[in-house]
Design a protein around this motif. Structure first.
Motif, mmCIF file in Angstrom:
data_model
loop_
_atom_site.group_PDB
_atom_site.id
_atom_site.type_symbol
_atom_site.label_atom_id
_atom_site.label_comp_id
_atom_site.label_asym_id
_atom_site.label_seq_id
_atom_site.Cartn_x
_atom_site.Cartn_y
_atom_site.Cartn_z
ATOM 1 N N VAL A 18 0.844 -1.187 0.000
ATOM 2 C CA VAL A 18 0.000 0.000 0.000
ATOM 3 C C VAL A 18 0.879 1.236 0.000
ATOM 4 O O VAL A 18 1.852 1.321 0.738
ATOM 5 C CB VAL A 18 -0.928 0.015 1.234
ATOM 6 N N VAL A 75 0.592 5.478 0.053
ATOM 7 C CA VAL A 75 -0.312 6.612 0.265
ATOM 8 C C VAL A 75 0.376 7.895 -0.164
ATOM 9 O O VAL A 75 1.539 8.120 0.171
ATOM 10 C CB VAL A 75 -0.720 6.714 1.753
ATOM 11 N N VAL A 115 -4.566 6.477 -2.587
ATOM 12 C CA VAL A 115 -4.042 5.246 -2.017
ATOM 13 C C VAL A 115 -3.860 4.248 -3.142
ATOM 14 O O VAL A 115 -4.808 3.941 -3.865
ATOM 15 C CB VAL A 115 -5.001 4.662 -0.949
ATOM 16 N N MET A 145 -2.845 0.510 -4.197
ATOM 17 C CA MET A 145 -2.613 -0.830 -3.697
ATOM 18 C C MET A 145 -2.040 -1.680 -4.811
ATOM 19 O O MET A 145 -2.596 -1.720 -5.899
ATOM 20 C CB MET A 145 -3.926 -1.451 -3.224
ATOM 21 N N ASP A 171 -14.651 1.179 5.248
ATOM 22 C CA ASP A 171 -13.271 0.863 4.903
ATOM 23 C C ASP A 171 -12.907 -0.481 5.520
ATOM 24 O O ASP A 171 -12.166 -0.554 6.481
ATOM 25 C CB ASP A 171 -12.364 1.990 5.432
ATOM 26 N N ALA A 212 -7.586 0.592 4.473
ATOM 27 C CA ALA A 212 -6.797 1.666 3.850
ATOM 28 C C ALA A 212 -6.518 2.767 4.858
ATOM 29 O O ALA A 212 -5.491 3.437 4.808
ATOM 30 C CB ALA A 212 -7.551 2.212 2.642
ATOM 31 N N TYR A 243 -3.206 2.842 6.670
ATOM 32 C CA TYR A 243 -2.055 3.378 5.938
ATOM 33 C C TYR A 243 -2.134 4.877 5.817
ATOM 34 O O TYR A 243 -1.122 5.571 5.896
ATOM 35 C CB TYR A 243 -1.957 2.684 4.582
ATOM 36 N N LEU A 268 -8.791 5.677 -4.471
ATOM 37 C CA LEU A 268 -8.277 4.370 -4.089
ATOM 38 C C LEU A 268 -8.093 3.508 -5.327
ATOM 39 O O LEU A 268 -9.057 3.156 -5.992
ATOM 40 C CB LEU A 268 -9.279 3.722 -3.111
ATOM 41 N N CYS A 288 -6.361 0.127 -7.222
ATOM 42 C CA CYS A 288 -5.788 -1.177 -6.924
ATOM 43 C C CYS A 288 -5.341 -1.839 -8.206
ATOM 44 O O CYS A 288 -6.030 -1.794 -9.233
ATOM 45 C CB CYS A 288 -6.822 -2.057 -6.240
#
Lengths: 360, 367, 483
Positions: B256, B258, B268, B270, B321, B325, B328, B352, B354
């Motif tokens: 992760v 940030v 964020v 991932m 959440d 997240a 982090y 966010l 990913c």
């Protein structure tokens, strides 16, 4: 033959005196008073304790290893000294007694909710009596055995590596709580107990390296505390730690082996070893002082102290009351452990000056 | 040596003083192994327990008791009147919460579980899609007694990471942690058996929504690292060459990252890297061909990334959440800034992203 | 030869009574096993116990030379060194009692050692068997035992001191040590204590030990006893002192520590890894013996939480038909096992084995079927009984078995608290124990980490360079090989 203590014995004796009931609550207290990453707070406390030990070391050096009671009696008249002795022995006897009571009350909560705790308390007192009537050398031998029987439990912390998360430690230091002086001293009481080494002077010689050994014992305590609290803070979030009464028991309960579960039931029993030593050493110190006032047989004196303390221990009968009492007594002990060496140093310096003046 | 004699005498004396009130002799004790909680419309709680029976003279494998009470411990007192055994909770393995009570919030009922020193923190929490009492009451012919059935089912599924293993410990830990929301497995009655229905998502201790069982592995990718796991990927829609692939021995690693943008938005990122072995593949690619295998890897990665993105969107819509997240984000800020931030409100606004990267480590005996 | 100074009890008043035939004969009145041979023409009288002398030697050493010659030659013959002139009647009587032949010639008395008793041949030890290593064991005869040790330690530094204990039995006690290796403090202390004993009779080493140990009220033996000459030899080399009692096949060594009882000499006759493994096994066995049954009682009575799920039902089921609380159930079963052991020990080996089978299988099975005990308990009790026999020293394993009953009782009353209290009490008791004044818990307390490699494990021989610190030897190094 008066055998002297060896450095290792002194070190683990100090460790066993220090690690007592406070350990069960230490992570909770750290989270409560220091907040995030509270385990770091152990380091300054360790340094503080070490400084105090060095102060005791100064007494040891200035007095050439003479018993502090002898030093006191040489220069202070008895009628001033005896009330002071009485207070000291009372404080120590009461601490020793309440520690065992506290232990018993927790045991009662975990496994024996309706049994009268005083039965357990008396059983513990019998064991304490057995040990405290032995010589300090034999006490230290028992301590060594108990130490090994306890130390392996540090390995149990491996169980928590799986659920340990660095991210749960957070990068913040001492946030999320307000530190009070009360709180600080409450946590600091985890280190209390080193002052008892004041009474080990006559039982040590050059080979004992008394002060170094006490410092080493203090270091063992600090390392064990830091390791244990560090794991606790990475295993539980600090907010949750605040809500736990005895995090150590929660941690122990988490360990499940294929052949035994709820291990805290068994392992908590093991902590009796450290409680016994802590209590015995406080009682023993009380006895050492009382011996100066009442020169009667060792065993009788021990019995009198134990019975008196037992009678006293009937007064606080729930954990919170015992806690309250213990924290007051903790202050008294802290005051003693700082005040006594300071007073002794002053005394020794005066005596030395007077001696120098006489010599001239 | 008169000291020893005195001591022995004292010890003997103490033995007669011993109280026997706290004995819990095995065969006279009823071990509550599973409990269920359901909220009734009138606000009271329907509380059921299931005790295993070991008496060879009694043919049933368990005792099932139920009552309506205000709290769990009150219910236990009521239930104790109905049985010859001494009810104890020290062997509790699973607590089933009905959807009704999960919606209203579990925390009030967690108190009794956490406060009781005999209850292990490793007891499992399972949410029942429907009525927990009914599920626990029902006997499933082909399976062990219901409580154990649920317990084993959840435990087995959790080792494959299709659902998270939620114990009292992990639920309370996530409940107290301000950067993550707790989750729990959810099961439902399917007539002849019990099936895992997915992952229940909580805000605080109140049930919000669930993730379908099919998506639960993707959810596991997002929530943390793990080993073991299986997933079947449908490739018909997104690719021309392949139909389906079954990936096994998944080992997933999450990274992760940030970043706080200058405009105040938080990003964020991932990175999920998954190592898999292919157990089944229907399609035209030859997996021994490096180029073709890489293409397949990429295709699967893309599908997974998309599924993850959908899941994240779903979570952000629900403002929960559950993937942590927040931890982090919290760890990248100062304490004061974090405290000022209302993460519950902020979570939907976070960018966010990913990215799932799949790598095939082996593909079985076929080339 | 006058009758005047003959007294009915010559040993009491006068120390120096001149030895005379009449006096001696009256002392041994009604002892038909005393043989009196008289040769008036030679002025010789012979007195000896027929069953205590070696007849070959009697003829060879005494009869032949004395009786073949003439009266004039006799004084010359008697000057030979094997004829010891005795001036004290008491000494003479003791001499005859210990198997010497007394010769009265005119006014003089002589003693000749022609001792020869048929004793048990050297055989294997029944109580301490080993698989590899020497198989011979001590016999009841101190002389043989001494020779067994001498054969192994051919050193002039091996010193033997003879003492006598028992007002009536006059048992010989030998204290052995190796000069410059043993600490003389221990030697002197042991001799002093043995000399201090004033009892009528002494029949066995273990009896002697109870007179000279440091804490007579303790349940633990404070001297290590062994029937194996190699084990005893190794104790001498380790700087300990050794004692042999005439009439007892076991020798003792001191100072000793609790942990020494868990080592057997064949640990050293195997590869060090195997030796270490079996030593560790013995310590595990100690824990099992002490705690298994007690834990069963404690868990089934108080701490049901501790039982893992898979065991819970099996355990409850097996308990469900038992009418007694676990404490009584366990005590019942433990007592049965002890009865079996005791019966097996008293009966001849063959029958003993049968008893073992009957007891172990039949009673156990029947007890479970009758619903008197649970089968888990049978397993527990059997496991802890077997574990108790793993301890090589029988005296120690008996002590531990006794302690186990205390722990079971405590566990039945206070559960784990009782168990912890029991263990604490044992440790406290042991911390005060000493063996010849040195700590019983060495090398754990006082801590001697150096010794651990020869106590808890058997390190490779090249690391075993020093004698145990407990023996406080003036000469520490026993292995000078380069590492």
């Amino acid at each position: 033959m008066q055998e002297k203590l060896s450095p290792f014995h002194v070190a683990i004796l100090v460790y066993m005196i220090q690690s007592g009931i406070v350990m069960y609550r230490l992570p909770q207290m750290l989270a409560e008073h220091f907040g995030t990453n509270g385990w770091l707070a152990i380091i300054p406390m360790f340094l503080l304790a070490s400084a105090n030990i060095l102060l005791i070391g100064a007494v040891y050096r200035l007095g050439n290893g003479v018993s502090i009671l002898v030093i006191l009696e040489q220069s202070i008249p008895r009628f001033i000294l005896y009330p002071f002795y009485l207070i000291m022995s009372c404080v120590w006897a009461m601490i020793g007694c309440l520690i065992s009571k506290h232990y018993v009350l927790i045991f009662q909560m975990v496994a024996f909710p309706t049994t009268n705790p005083m039965i357990f308390k008396i059983a513990l007192d019998v064991l304490i009596f057995l040990l405290m009537t032995k010589s300090i050398y034999n006490i230290s031998k028992a301590t060594t055995v108990f130490f090994w029987m306890l130390m392996w439990m540090v390995l149990l912390l491996f169980f928590f590596y799986k659920d340990f998360h660095w991210s749960r430690l957070t990068p913040f230091i001492f946030q999320g709580s307000t530190l009070t002086i009360d709180g600080f001293f409450n946590v600091y009481s985890a280190f209390a107990g080193y002052s008892l080494c004041l009474f080990l002077f006559p039982y040590s010689d050059k080979k004992t390296k008394l002060i170094k050994a006490v410092l080493a014992g203090n270091l063992i305590t600090a390392i064990v505390y830091i390791y244990f609290c560090f794991i606790a803070f990475g295993f539980y979030y600090y907010e949750q730690l605040k809500t736990l009464q005895f995090p150590l028991l929660n941690l122990l309960a988490y360990i499940q082996l294929p052949f035994v579960q709820a291990t805290e039931n068994l392992l908590y029993g093991f902590f009796m070893f450290s409680i016994i030593i802590t209590a015995v050493m406080y009682f023993w110190s009380a006895k050492e002082i009382s011996k100066r006032m009442f020169p009667i047989s060792d065993r009788l004196l021990s019995a009198i102290i134990l019975v008196a303390a037992l009678g006293f221990s009937f007064i606080p009968d729930v954990i919170s009351e015992v806690d309250q009492w213990l924290s007051y007594l903790g202050y008294a002990e802290l005051a003693l452990s700082l005040g006594l060496p300071l007073g002794l140093i002053v005394l020794l310096l005066i005596v030395r000056k007077r001696g120098a003046a006489l010599n001239e | 040596m008169s000291k020893d004699r005195v001591t022995i005498g004292l010890l003997v004396l103490l033995i007669f003083l011993a109280g026997c009130g706290d004995q819990r002799i095995l065969e006279r004790t009823g071990f509550i192994q599973s409990t269920s909680y359901d909220l009734l419309p009138n606000g009271r709680v329907k509380f059921s327990i299931s005790l295993p029976k070991a008496d060879p003279e009694i043919k049933v494998s368990r005792e099932f008791l139920t009552t309506v009470a205000l709290s769990g411990k009150e219910a236990r007192i009521k239930l104790a009147r109905e049985t010859n055994l001494m009810l104890v909770s020290g062997q509790l393995r699973t607590t089933l919460f009905g959807l009704s009570i999960a919606r209203a919030g579990l925390w009030d009922h967690m108190d009794t579980l956490l406060r009781d020193p005999t209850i292990s923190e490793q007891a499992k929490i399972v949410i029942v899609n429907g009525d927990a009492h009914e599920l626990l009451q029902k006997n499933y012919k082909e399976y062990p007694r219901t409580g154990q059935y649920v317990d084993r089912l959840v435990e087995k599924e959790a080792t494959g990471h299709t659902i998270p293993l939620t114990t009292l410990y992990s639920f309370t830990r996530d409940y107290h942690d301000d950067g993550i929301e707790p989750v729990a497995p959810i099961v439902k009655d399917a007539g002849q058996n019990i099936v895992v229905d997915g992952v229940a998502l909580f805000h605080g201790s109140s049930y919000v929504d669930k993730i379908k069982a099919d998506d639960s592995l993707i959810f596991a990718f997002l929530r943390g690292n793990f080993k073991h796991g299986e997933i079947s990927v449908d490739l018909t829609k997104d690719t021309k060459e392949s139909k389906t692939a079954m990936l096994s021995s998944l080992a997933s690693k999450r990274k992760v990252d940030v970043r706080h943008e200058t405009n105040g938005r938080t990003t964020v990122n991932m990175q999920v890297s998954v190592k898999v072995s292919v157990m089944e593949y229907v399609g035209k690619f030859r997996l021994s061909n490096d180029a073709q295998r890489h293409t397949l890897e990429q295709q699967i990665s893309e599908i997974m990334t998309n599924r993850a993105a959908r899941l994240i969107k779903f979570l952000q819509e629900k403002k929960i959440d559950s993937i942590g997240a927040g931890i982090y984000v919290r760890n990248s800020m100062s304490y004061r800034a974090w405290k000022k931030l209302n993460w519950y409100e902020e979570f939907p606004n976070v960018n966010l992203q990913c990215k799932v990267k799949v790598k095939i480590k082996d593909y079985g005996f076929l080339r | 030869m006058t009758n005047t100074d003959v007294q009915p009890q010559p040993s009491s008043s006068d120390n120096q009574v001149k030895p005379s035939l009449e006096h001696t004969l009256s002392e041994f009145q009604d002892c038909i096993d005393l043989i009196h041979r008289s040769y008036p023409e030679l002025h010789i009288d012979l007195l000896f116990f027929g069953h205590q002398v070696d007849h070959d030697r009697l003829y060879q050493d005494i009869m032949n030379p004395l009786l073949s010659g003439e009266t004039e030659a006799i004084p010359t013959i008697l000057k030979q060194s094997r004829f010891i002139r005795v001036r004290d009647s008491k000494e003479l009587i003791i001499g005859i009692l210990s198997g010497k032949a007394a010769i009265f010639f005119l006014q003089d008395a002589f003693l000749v050692d022609v001792f020869g008793v048929n004793s048990r041949a050297i055989s294997q030890s029944e109580t301490e068997t080993v698989i590899t290593g020497p198989h011979d064991a001590f016999t009841e005869q101190a002389g043989t035992n001494l020779s067994l040790i001498r054969q192994r330690i051919k050193s002039s530094h091996l010193k033997v001191i003879k003492l006598s204990v028992g007002e009536i039995t006059k048992t010989d006690v030998y204290v052995l040590y190796i000069k410059d290796i043993a600490n003389m403090d221990y030697v002197n202390k042991a001799i002093e204590r043995i000399k201090f004993i004033e009892v009528d009779a002494l029949f066995d080493t273990n009896m002697l030990l109870q007179y000279i140990d440091d804490a007579p009220y303790s349940v633990f033996p404070q001297f290590l006893t062994s029937e194996r000459p190699d084990a005893i030899g190794s104790k001498l080399i380790a700087g300990r002192i050794v004692g042999i009692v005439d009439g007892s096949p076991s020798a003792f060594s001191a100072p000793t520590s609790f942990f020494e009882y868990f080592s057997s000499s064949d640990d050293y006759y195997q590869r060090w890894m195997l030796g270490s493994a079996s030593r560790l096994l013995r310590f595990i066995a100690l824990i099992i013996t002490l705690s298994f049954t007690a834990l069963y009682v404690s868990i089934t009575t108080y701490h049901y939480e501790m039982i893992p799920e898979n065991l819970l039902l099996t355990l409850t089921e097996s308990r469900s038909r038992v009418p007694f609380p676990p404490l009584y159930e366990a005590l019942f079963m433990e007592t049965t096992i002890e009865l079996l052991r005791e019966a097996g020990a008293r009966l001849p080996t063959k029958i003993g084995q049968t008893i073992g089978i009957v007891g172990g299988i039949v009673i156990g099975q029947a007890a479970v079927q009758a619903g008197l005990t649970s089968n888990i308990l049978i397993i527990t009790v059997a496991a802890s009984a077997i574990a108790s026999f793993v301890t090589p020293a029988y005296v120690m394993s008996a002590s531990i078995r006794l302690l186990r009953f205390g722990l079971i009782l405590l566990a039945g009353i206070w559960g784990n608290f009782g168990l912890a209290a029991g263990v604490t009490a044992i440790v406290i008791h042991m911390s005060g124990l000493t063996s010849l004044g040195s700590s019983y818990l060495t090398p754990v307390a006082p801590l001697k980490l150096k010794d651990w490699k020869d106590v808890f494990i058997v390190a490779p021989f090249k690391f075993l360079t020093e004698r145990p610190s407990q023996s406080r030897s003036p000469n520490k190094v026993k292995n000078k090989m380069k590492k």
